[in-house]
Motif scaffolding. Structure first.
Motif, PDB file in Angstrom:
ATOM      1  N   GLN A   6       1.760  23.240  19.252  1.00 12.66           N
ATOM      2  CA  GLN A   6       1.136  22.984  17.949  1.00 12.66           C
ATOM      3  C   GLN A   6      -0.357  22.668  18.087  1.00 12.66           C
ATOM      4  O   GLN A   6      -1.167  23.101  17.285  1.00 12.66           O
ATOM      5  CB  GLN A   6       1.857  21.812  17.264  1.00 12.66           C
ATOM      6  CG  GLN A   6       1.294  21.478  15.910  1.00 12.66           C
ATOM      7  CD  GLN A   6       2.120  20.422  15.192  1.00 12.66           C
ATOM      8  OE1 GLN A   6       3.154  19.980  15.682  1.00 12.66           O
ATOM      9  NE2 GLN A   6       1.664  20.011  14.040  1.00 12.66           N
ATOM     10  N   SER A  16     -12.541  27.878  15.761  1.00 11.95           N
ATOM     11  CA  SER A  16     -11.741  27.201  14.732  1.00 11.95           C
ATOM     12  C   SER A  16     -10.314  27.007  15.244  1.00 11.95           C
ATOM     13  O   SER A  16      -9.937  27.592  16.266  1.00 11.95           O
ATOM     14  CB  SER A  16     -11.709  28.061  13.472  1.00 11.95           C
ATOM     15  OG  SER A  16     -10.869  29.187  13.689  1.00 11.95           O
ATOM     16  N   GLY A  17      -9.524  26.228  14.512  1.00  6.52           N
ATOM     17  CA  GLY A  17      -8.133  25.991  14.905  1.00  6.52           C
ATOM     18  C   GLY A  17      -7.342  27.282  15.043  1.00  6.52           C
ATOM     19  O   GLY A  17      -6.643  27.503  16.029  1.00  6.52           O
ATOM     20  N   GLY A  18      -7.476  28.154  14.034  1.00  2.00           N
ATOM     21  CA  GLY A  18      -6.739  29.421  14.066  1.00  2.00           C
ATOM     22  C   GLY A  18      -7.179  30.295  15.233  1.00  2.00           C
ATOM     23  O   GLY A  18      -6.354  30.949  15.877  1.00  2.00           O
ATOM     24  N   GLN A  55      -5.739  28.904  18.421  1.00  2.00           N
ATOM     25  CA  GLN A  55      -4.328  29.228  18.622  1.00  2.00           C
ATOM     26  C   GLN A  55      -4.166  30.675  19.064  1.00  2.00           C
ATOM     27  O   GLN A  55      -3.262  30.995  19.835  1.00  2.00           O
ATOM     28  CB  GLN A  55      -3.509  28.907  17.357  1.00  2.00           C
ATOM     29  CG  GLN A  55      -2.005  28.947  17.541  1.00  2.00           C
ATOM     30  CD  GLN A  55      -1.493  27.917  18.562  1.00  2.00           C
ATOM     31  OE1 GLN A  55      -1.933  27.891  19.707  1.00  2.00           O
ATOM     32  NE2 GLN A  55      -0.543  27.098  18.144  1.00  2.00           N
ATOM     33  N   THR A 108       2.192  27.219  14.195  1.00  4.46           N
ATOM     34  CA  THR A 108       1.338  27.284  13.002  1.00  4.46           C
ATOM     35  C   THR A 108       1.279  25.934  12.286  1.00  4.46           C
ATOM     36  O   THR A 108       0.714  25.818  11.203  1.00  4.46           O
ATOM     37  CB  THR A 108       1.851  28.359  12.016  1.00  4.46           C
ATOM     38  OG1 THR A 108       3.184  28.018  11.618  1.00  4.46           O
ATOM     39  CG2 THR A 108       1.874  29.732  12.655  1.00  4.46           C
ATOM     40  N   ASN A 114      -0.381  23.305  12.664  1.00  4.70           N
ATOM     41  CA  ASN A 114      -1.658  22.624  12.511  1.00  4.70           C
ATOM     42  C   ASN A 114      -2.697  23.518  11.831  1.00  4.70           C
ATOM     43  O   ASN A 114      -3.879  23.252  11.907  1.00  4.70           O
ATOM     44  CB  ASN A 114      -2.144  22.217  13.906  1.00  4.70           C
ATOM     45  CG  ASN A 114      -3.171  21.122  13.860  1.00  4.70           C
ATOM     46  OD1 ASN A 114      -3.102  20.235  13.009  1.00  4.70           O
ATOM     47  ND2 ASN A 114      -4.141  21.186  14.741  1.00  4.70           N
ATOM     48  N   LEU A 115      -2.226  24.589  11.182  1.00  5.43           N
ATOM     49  CA  LEU A 115      -3.158  25.575  10.623  1.00  5.43           C
ATOM     50  C   LEU A 115      -2.993  25.699   9.114  1.00  5.43           C
ATOM     51  O   LEU A 115      -1.905  25.460   8.587  1.00  5.43           O
ATOM     52  CB  LEU A 115      -2.890  26.948  11.266  1.00  5.43           C
ATOM     53  CG  LEU A 115      -2.964  26.999  12.796  1.00  5.43           C
ATOM     54  CD1 LEU A 115      -2.580  28.394  13.285  1.00  5.43           C
ATOM     55  CD2 LEU A 115      -4.353  26.638  13.286  1.00  5.43           C
ATOM     56  N   ASP A 116      -4.080  26.106   8.438  1.00  3.26           N
ATOM     57  CA  ASP A 116      -3.958  26.385   7.006  1.00  3.26           C
ATOM     58  C   ASP A 116      -3.150  27.676   6.823  1.00  3.26           C
ATOM     59  O   ASP A 116      -2.927  28.416   7.782  1.00  3.26           O
ATOM     60  CB  ASP A 116      -5.332  26.495   6.350  1.00  3.26           C
ATOM     61  CG  ASP A 116      -6.138  27.648   6.917  1.00  3.26           C
ATOM     62  OD1 ASP A 116      -5.716  28.809   6.761  1.00  3.26           O
ATOM     63  OD2 ASP A 116      -7.177  27.389   7.541  1.00  3.26           O
ATOM     64  N   SER A 164      -4.679  31.092   8.174  1.00  7.12           N
ATOM     65  CA  SER A 164      -4.697  31.165   9.641  1.00  7.12           C
ATOM     66  C   SER A 164      -3.282  31.244  10.181  1.00  7.12           C
ATOM     67  O   SER A 164      -3.025  31.948  11.154  1.00  7.12           O
ATOM     68  CB  SER A 164      -5.364  29.944  10.250  1.00  7.12           C
ATOM     69  OG  SER A 164      -6.597  29.727   9.689  1.00  7.12           O
ATOM     70  N   ALA A 165      -2.363  30.514   9.563  1.00  3.73           N
ATOM     71  CA  ALA A 165      -0.974  30.526  10.028  1.00  3.73           C
ATOM     72  C   ALA A 165      -0.407  31.943   9.969  1.00  3.73           C
ATOM     73  O   ALA A 165       0.259  32.400  10.894  1.00  3.73           O
ATOM     74  CB  ALA A 165      -0.126  29.577   9.185  1.00  3.73           C
ATOM     75  N   VAL A 209      -2.034  34.083  12.744  1.00  6.22           N
ATOM     76  CA  VAL A 209      -1.544  33.697  14.068  1.00  6.22           C
ATOM     77  C   VAL A 209      -0.118  34.195  14.272  1.00  6.22           C
ATOM     78  O   VAL A 209       0.231  34.751  15.314  1.00  6.22           O
ATOM     79  CB  VAL A 209      -1.646  32.157  14.240  1.00  6.22           C
ATOM     80  CG1 VAL A 209      -0.731  31.652  15.340  1.00  6.22           C
ATOM     81  CG2 VAL A 209      -3.090  31.771  14.533  1.00  6.22           C
TER      82      VAL A 209
END
Ligand SMILES: Nc1ncnc2c1ncn2[C@@H]1O[C@H](COP(=O)(O)OP(=O)(O)OP(=O)(O)O)[C@@H](O)[C@H]1O
Ligand SMILES: [Mg+2]
Length: 223
Positions: free
Chosen positions: A91, A144-146, A149, A170, A172-174, A177-178, A181
């Protein structure tokens, strides 16, 4: 064909006095299948993935990877198994902040002693697949987070594992982005013929896999 992963009457207790987290679970994960594991918080999804990865061992029953019982392996052999055959996605990405994007993806191959000439084309190929080839030399912390990942997925796949285990990849992603990913993770494991077990809270994520299994009261309920 030997299933990528078999659980045979697996029970897991962290504490003898308490209810088993996993209670006599049996399944086969067919080669090349993408499977979602759903269930409430505390239902045992991460526990199941840890057993599948050989990070932890069951209290009873057997976990077989490519037909081999992981409990019969020495600690060292289990580590080698994990390194060679399993790709892990978490995550919170677990990337190394002081390394570049390229170095993060290459790390498992580097640790395994693969020659750079061999892993470099693979790293490039994966970065292209996830649309981040132009970021190869960037510091990982700039992403970025996405994006991070997507890099973590490349790292998990760099050694062409047969089994990919993803724990809330996914989580921890908006939403946008989820989706990106998850699309990439599914496309990559399919292209590579790998088997995916993906723990998720997201019905949307689960809906895009081949099968969804639910953990409830220590049992695995399958459609
Ligand atoms: N190392 C441990 N020692 C003791 N108990 C543990 C340990 N790891 C997990 N547990 C317990 O086992 C149960 C299942 O935990 P697990 O982390 O597998 O659930 P999960 O389905 O992944 O939950 P979440 O959706 O919140 O991530 C929980 O009750 C948890 O407290
Ligand atoms: Mg968990």
């Amino acid at each position: 064909m030997t299933p990528a992963l078999t659980f045979h009457h697996v029970t897991k207790r962290y504490d003898d006095t308490r209810r088993a987290v996993l209670d006599d679970i049996s399944f086969e994960a067919g080669a090349g299948r993408a499977i979602a594991i759903v269930g409430r918080s505390g239902s045992g999804k991460s526990t199941l993935l840890n057993l599948a990865a050989g990070i932890d061992v069951p209290s009873a029953g057997e976990v077989l990877a490519d037909g081999r019982d992981l409990a019969q392996l020495s600690e060292r052999e289990r580590t080698a198994f994990r390194r060679d055959r399993v790709g892990l996605v978490f995550q919170f990405f677990h990337l190394l902040p002081h390394l570049s994007v390229r170095e993060n993806v290459a790390l498992p191959a580097f640790i395994a002693g693969t020659a750079a000439a061999e892993f470099e084309p693979r790293v490039r190929e994966l970065l292209e697949r996830v649309g981040l080839a132009d970021r190869a030399d960037d510091d990982i912390a700039k992403l970025s987070g996405g994006e991070q990942q997507r890099i973590a997925i490349c790292r998990a796949l760099v050694r062409r594992p047969r089994l990919v285990l993803a724990d809330e990849p996914t989580g921890n992603l908006d939403d946008t982005s989820a989706t990106t990913v998850m699309d990439l993770l599914l496309a990559l494991v399919r292209d590579e013929g790998a088997t995916l077990l993906c723990a998720t809270h997201s019905a949307e994520t689960a809906g895009r896999t081949d099968e969804t299994w639910q953990l409830h009261g220590g049992r695995l309920e399958r459609p």
